[in-house]
Design an enzyme around this catalytic site. Structure first.
Site, PDB file in Angstrom:
ATOM      1  N   HIS A  56       4.906   0.699   2.137  1.00  0.00           N
ATOM      2  CA  HIS A  56       5.082   1.292   1.198  1.00  0.00           C
ATOM      3  C   HIS A  56       6.201   1.495  -0.026  1.00  0.00           C
ATOM      4  O   HIS A  56       7.065   1.383   0.413  1.00  0.00           O
ATOM      5  CB  HIS A  56       5.545   2.852   1.438  1.00  0.00           C
ATOM      6  CG  HIS A  56       5.738   4.239   1.102  1.00  0.00           C
ATOM      7  ND1 HIS A  56       6.124   4.655   0.522  1.00  0.00           N
ATOM      8  CD2 HIS A  56       4.050   4.773   0.720  1.00  0.00           C
ATOM      9  CE1 HIS A  56       5.848   5.732  -0.638  1.00  0.00           C
ATOM     10  NE2 HIS A  56       4.641   5.877  -0.210  1.00  0.00           N
ATOM     11  N   ASP A  85      -2.904   6.407   3.343  1.00  0.00           N
ATOM     12  CA  ASP A  85      -4.111   5.511   3.132  1.00  0.00           C
ATOM     13  C   ASP A  85      -4.936   4.783   4.268  1.00  0.00           C
ATOM     14  O   ASP A  85      -5.873   4.557   4.055  1.00  0.00           O
ATOM     15  CB  ASP A  85      -3.999   4.486   2.139  1.00  0.00           C
ATOM     16  CG  ASP A  85      -3.539   5.797   0.877  1.00  0.00           C
ATOM     17  OD1 ASP A  85      -4.347   6.568   0.465  1.00  0.00           O
ATOM     18  OD2 ASP A  85      -3.106   5.289  -0.437  1.00  0.00           O
TER      19      ASP A  85
HETATM   20  N1  ACO Z   1       0.437  -6.867   3.614  1.00  0.00           N
HETATM   21  C1  ACO Z   1       1.083  -8.015   3.502  1.00  0.00           C
HETATM   22  N2  ACO Z   1       2.035  -8.386   3.088  1.00  0.00           N
HETATM   23  C2  ACO Z   1       3.112  -6.564   2.197  1.00  0.00           C
HETATM   24  C3  ACO Z   1       2.017  -6.137   2.225  1.00  0.00           C
HETATM   25  C4  ACO Z   1       0.497  -6.296   2.340  1.00  0.00           C
HETATM   26  N3  ACO Z   1       0.485  -4.964   2.376  1.00  0.00           N
HETATM   27  N4  ACO Z   1       2.895  -4.880   1.396  1.00  0.00           N
HETATM   28  C5  ACO Z   1       3.681  -6.056   1.081  1.00  0.00           C
HETATM   29  N5  ACO Z   1       3.815  -6.762   1.391  1.00  0.00           N
HETATM   30  C6  ACO Z   1       4.555  -8.229   1.494  1.00  0.00           C
HETATM   31  C7  ACO Z   1       4.943  -8.610   0.161  1.00  0.00           C
HETATM   32  O1  ACO Z   1       4.419 -10.183   0.106  1.00  0.00           O
HETATM   33  C8  ACO Z   1       6.547  -9.552  -0.205  1.00  0.00           C
HETATM   34  O2  ACO Z   1       6.936  -9.636   0.604  1.00  0.00           O
HETATM   35  P1  ACO Z   1       8.055 -10.919   0.403  1.00  0.00           P
HETATM   36  O3  ACO Z   1       9.172 -10.493   0.225  1.00  0.00           O
HETATM   37  O4  ACO Z   1       8.227 -12.522   1.217  1.00  0.00           O
HETATM   38  O5  ACO Z   1       7.735 -11.200  -1.176  1.00  0.00           O
HETATM   39  C9  ACO Z   1       7.213  -8.087   1.391  1.00  0.00           C
HETATM   40  O6  ACO Z   1       6.396  -7.357   1.752  1.00  0.00           O
HETATM   41  C10 ACO Z   1       7.771  -6.747   0.278  1.00  0.00           C
HETATM   42  O7  ACO Z   1       6.885  -5.780  -0.448  1.00  0.00           O
HETATM   43  P2  ACO Z   1       6.927  -5.667  -2.358  1.00  0.00           P
HETATM   44  O8  ACO Z   1       5.612  -5.808  -2.827  1.00  0.00           O
HETATM   45  O9  ACO Z   1       8.091  -5.530  -2.655  1.00  0.00           O
HETATM   46  O10 ACO Z   1       6.978  -4.386  -1.822  1.00  0.00           O
HETATM   47  P3  ACO Z   1       6.357  -3.221  -3.336  1.00  0.00           P
HETATM   48  O11 ACO Z   1       7.208  -1.541  -2.494  1.00  0.00           O
HETATM   49  O12 ACO Z   1       6.899  -3.527  -4.616  1.00  0.00           O
HETATM   50  O13 ACO Z   1       5.235  -2.293  -2.534  1.00  0.00           O
HETATM   51  C11 ACO Z   1       3.021  -1.247  -2.087  1.00  0.00           C
HETATM   52  C12 ACO Z   1       4.871  -1.806  -2.070  1.00  0.00           C
HETATM   53  C13 ACO Z   1       2.197  -1.318  -2.680  1.00  0.00           C
HETATM   54  C14 ACO Z   1       2.545   0.182  -1.341  1.00  0.00           C
HETATM   55  C15 ACO Z   1       2.570  -2.721  -0.960  1.00  0.00           C
HETATM   56  O14 ACO Z   1       3.341  -2.975  -0.262  1.00  0.00           O
HETATM   57  C16 ACO Z   1       1.177  -3.065  -0.930  1.00  0.00           C
HETATM   58  O15 ACO Z   1       0.519  -3.316  -2.149  1.00  0.00           O
HETATM   59  N6  ACO Z   1       0.592  -2.324  -0.124  1.00  0.00           N
HETATM   60  C17 ACO Z   1      -1.006  -2.112  -0.148  1.00  0.00           C
HETATM   61  C18 ACO Z   1      -1.873  -1.237  -1.129  1.00  0.00           C
HETATM   62  C19 ACO Z   1      -2.094   0.219  -0.228  1.00  0.00           C
HETATM   63  O16 ACO Z   1      -1.366   0.449   1.416  1.00  0.00           O
HETATM   64  N7  ACO Z   1      -1.207   0.666  -0.918  1.00  0.00           N
HETATM   65  C20 ACO Z   1      -1.281   2.440  -0.444  1.00  0.00           C
HETATM   66  C21 ACO Z   1       0.336   2.684  -1.069  1.00  0.00           C
HETATM   67  S1  ACO Z   1       0.425   4.471  -0.700  1.00  0.00           S
HETATM   68  C22 ACO Z   1       0.350   5.228  -2.070  1.00  0.00           C
HETATM   69  O17 ACO Z   1       0.284   4.689  -2.619  1.00  0.00           O
HETATM   70  C23 ACO Z   1      -0.847   6.560  -2.012  1.00  0.00           C
END
Ligand code: ACO
Length: 425
Positions: free
Chosen positions: A302, A360
């Protein structure tokens, strides 16, 4: 008042600092460009406050979420979705009288114009219900044009809250080829949704209290979440003075993406895929750690919560309760979800990146137990988020010194070059 100093290109600039009621601080750069010529660059707006707001407070480090000052845990336990709608939009918990009037208004505006049924017929049966939902909300502005009078704004808010559940349920009936079930004035908001979704003309249908309460809880937990992608979209579109329906339709579209509200559908699809692959969840945790695989654990991570998502904690407990009450003694997907969570939370990759289950992760398990089909999960999310979007839209409109949203950019493209005639390219 505190201020911050910026030294840029040998010059010093004093920037005022805004402090929130929960001691959050924001460096105010309103005059930065006009005084220094520079702008700020913040990919994904992770450090940018786009507005001041009095609606929802989140402390992502501590896992705190409050609507208008009330902790989400207390609202989940003691309140109802309709009371939360009122709280978010009008800023205070309703008196008994206010609640009765609000419920009365919502009940008596739930029918949609009969002509709108023709729109449903125009969609192919395979249309995703989120596509249908946003199109229908957009088309509401054709039936209820906006005027500058305040009572019209109130009426349009009521119309939208009352009709979204009818539109959502009709879009489901359309997708499975069943006849539409009309809203019933004697039913409460959540019971009416379930009745419109699951009743058929050929047999009586009694709404189960367990399902009604479960839906009420889910909608409360989704009701607002400050400046997320869809809410910022609603504010962005509304800032051009586009009408309420157009702004909310844009928010529904933003919510549909798998990185946002669309994740609840993806979580169940992922759990099902793990089950179909023999239930080897550890393999999928490893895949999520491998950047080359492009696989993410849906429902994990998140932008704001870096410790735990309080909504996920409430839903995890609720999943056990609801499944128990529905007599589902064993759900293989819930088991995989719990195992996945346990393994991921002990893994350095997830610990270092502060990745935890989000709202979620468990909501889909409950929707599934309620027999709500997977492609309707994000529609249910939209039903829950609607009061938050409305409250944020109203706040944006009424804010002192409100301006159209218009971010800047740093241009990285070609500098000026002469046009090349086609025969010389
Ligand atoms: N699985 C594996 N790795 C992940 C995940 C995940 N679900 N989420 C983040 N990471 C990793 C990224 O690859 C990144 O790694 P790095 O630092 O080595 O490059 C690090 O964790 C930080 O992640 P970001 O993508 O930079 O985080 P951001 O804040 O931009 O994105 C998000 C947040 C979109 C929720 C992301 O965690 C994601 O895609 N999660 C899966 C989709 C999801 O569950 N979305 C619902 C969110 S809640 C809502 O909107 C109601």
């Amino acid at each position: 008042m505190k201020s911050a100093k910026l030294i840029f290109d040998g010059k010093e600039y004093e920037l005022p600092v805004a402090a929130g009621s929960e001691n959050e601080v924001g460096i105010d750069i309103t005059k930065l460009r006009s005084t220094s010529g520079a702008i700020t660059l913040d990919n994904g707006y992770a450090n940018t406050g786009s507005c001041t707001s009095s609606i929802t407070f989140i402390d992502g480090e501590k896992g705190i979420l409050r609507y208008r000052g009330y902790p989400i845990e207390e609202l989940a336990e003691k309140s109802s979705f309709i009371e939360v709608c009122f709280l978010l939009i009008f800023g205070h918990l309703p008196s008994k009288n206010e609640l009765e009037n609000f419920e009365h208004d919502l009940t008596h505006h739930s029918l949609i114009h009969e002509d709108m049924k023709k729109f449903f017929e125009g969609f192919p049966p395979s249309a995703h219900p989120m596509t249908v939902l946003s199109s229908m909300v957009n088309s509401l502005s054709a039936y209820y044009p906006e005027s500058e009078f305040e009572e019209n704004q109130y009426l349009n808010i009521i119309r939208l809250l009352a009709k979204l559940k009818t539109i959502a349920s009709f879009s489901y009936k359309k997708s499975i080829g069943q006849s539409y079930v009309y809203p019933q004035n004697h039913l409460k908001y959540c019971a009416d949704i379930l009745n419109m979704m699951f009743a058929v003309p050929s047999a009586p249908y009694k709404v189960s209290k367990v399902l009604e309460d479960a839906l009420d809880l889910l909608l409360i937990l989704h009701a607002d979440h400050e400046q997320n992608c869809s809410t910022s979209t609603v504010r962005m579109v509304g800032s051009s003075e586009a009408n309420l329906f157009a702004s909310i339709a844009a928010g529904i579209n933003a919510l549909s993406g798998p990185l946002h509200g669309g994740a609840n559908q993806k979580v169940i699809q992922m759990l099902q895929m793990i089950k179909d692959n023999g239930g080897n969840y550890k393999k999928f945790v490893n895949m999520a750690k491998d950047k080359e695989s492009k696989f993410k654990l849906m429902g994990f991570g998140h932008r704001v919560y870096k410790n735990f998502d309080p909504r996920a904690n409430i839903l995890k407990a609720s999943a056990d309760k609801v499944l128990g009450e529905l007599g589902i003694s064993h759900d293989p997907l819930l088991e995989i979800a719990k195992n996945l969570e346990e393994v991921a939370l002990k893994d350095d990759f997830f610990i270092e990146r502060k990745l935890y289950p989000n709202v979620d992760f468990y909501s889909g398990i409950i929707y599934r137990a309620m027999e709500i089909p997977t492609n309707m999960f994000t529609v249910m999310f939209a039903l829950g988020r609607l009061p938050g979007w409305i409250a944020q839209w109203v706040e944006m409109k009424e804010a002192h010194g409100a301006r159209i949203y218009r971010p800047r950019q740093i241009y990285m493209g070609e500098t000026q070059r002469p046009y090349v005639p086609i025969e010389k390219r």
